[in-house]
Every structure is written in C-alpha cells, then in structure tokens.
Design an enzyme around this catalytic site. Structure first.
Site: not given
Length: 230
Positions: A34, A64-65, A68-69, A180
């Site tokens: 990631k 994590k966008l 607006i569309g 964890r």
C-alpha cells in the site's frame, strides 16, 4: 511459491528510496503493498509504477479521494492508466459512482472508505456525523457504497463480519486496516483486531504498516503475521 496476498504491507515511509529499500528487505515474504498520501510528494506514483511493472508486485494506492463528481472521474481515469490493483475513495455514494465511471473497463478495484479506523464515536460527534453506534454507521456506509458501484470497502476488522453478511457484499472485497498482531502497539488506531480475527471474520485482505516496517527484520515480521492467518 507466490506470496500470500491477503497481507498488504503499508509502505508508510517518506520517499521512493526508502520504499524500495523496505520492499527489498521484505523480499518474497510479501507481494502486495500500500502506498498512501504520506509518500505522494516523495515519489509515490513512481514507486507504485516500479513495484507493479518492474517487480511484479500488487499495488494498493490509498488516496482516499474526495471531490465533486467530475474531478473524481477525471482523477480516477488518470490513475487507472497505471494499471494498479486497488484505489481508495471516500465512501459517499456520489464519489463512488464517479470513481466507478472513471475507471472504465480497467481492472482497477475501487475501494470505498467507510469510517476511518482511527476514529471513535467521540470523533464522529466532533465531525458532526449523525448519532448512532459507530459499527452501525459503518455498516450503512458500506452498503450504500457497494450499491453505488464500489468493488469493495475499507472498514475496521471489528465490522468485517457484519459487512460480509450484507447481501450487497456478495463477491465484493473487504480490506481491513487497524490490524495489529497480538502484543503490538496500537498507535493511532482505535478499532483494531488481530490478523487471525480479521480474516476469520470475512476480510479478504489485511493492511499492516508499523508492525512490519518498524521491525528490525521486516521479512520475519511479515511471515509471522501470515503464520497467524487461518
């Protein structure tokens, strides 16, 4: 033997040089990584491209966008050209729908963020999120995001079993940060579980960062986590 892709190692280091060094130290103990916002200005996209196309790794771009569309659709269309595996957007239905349109016919999987694993009910109150149990709100956001076209969701392992039971989750991905190993420091995570519990409760992938990259032997740490999985 290929690495067990149920483990996604978070490369939470500052730049591409340290990222490549960490991947080399982990070796064949992990094959899925990631890359998040913390490395965006440190060559994150270059690292993602190198890992995917030069080293044959799988890559989860954790952006994590939220916008607006039209902007989401354009951003996802651009990122889809990198031929990566996962991309996160906020779980608001209109954002998810735009992202699903933006990825087009590519193999990029859009994962919707439900409620961050670093948040609890007090944080939701401070953010003016509606009253109610945090697990129930996560479940509702997951259902709406999946209905809007998400390929899967990001949720804490404490909600994995409830989400897996949703009819909308059939054939969809559940990816759980906030994992964890027993005895590891929780850090800034609040809704956590062990690797074994997360997978047993229905998660397809677990995301682990500091317990791996802060370890003296990251490869051994990754293998120890995999040894816990059912």
């Amino acid at each position: 033997m290929p690495a067990d892709d149920r483990l996604i190692v978070a490369l939470d280091v500052p730049n591409v040089v340290q990222g490549l060094d960490l991947v080399a130290r982990i070796g064949d103990a992990a094959g899925f990584y990631k890359i998040g916002l913390g490395m965006l200005t440190g060559g994150g996209l270059a690292l993602a491209n190198a890992l995917k196309h030069e080293q044959g790794k799988r890559v989860f771009l954790d952006m994590k966008l939220f916008d607006i569309g039209a902007t989401i659709e354009a951003a996802v269309r651009g990122l889809a050209q990198y031929d990566l595996d996962f991309l996160t957007v906020h779980g608001d239905p209109q954002v998810v729908t735009a992202a699903a349109t933006g990825k087009g016919g590519t193999g990029l999987k859009i994962l919707a963020v439900t409620i961050l694993t670093s948040l609890d009910r007090a944080d939701l109150d401070a953010n003016l999120i509606k009253p109610g149990d945090i697990h129930a709100i996560t479940l509702e956001r997951a259902a709406r995001a999946l209905e809007a076209g998400a390929d899967g969701v990001i949720a804490s392992p404490q909600e994995a079993a409830m989400i897996r039971a949703l009819p909308q989750a059939r054939g969809k991905l559940i990816v759980t940060p906030g994992v964890r190993p027993a005895g590891a420091a929780t850090g800034d995570q609040k809704r956590i579980a062990t690797p074994h519990q997360a997978i047993a409760d229905g998660a397809d992938h677990i995301v682990v960062g500091r317990p791996v990259w802060q370890a003296k032997d990251p490869a051994a740490a990754a293998r120890a986590i995999l040894a816990e999985l059912p």
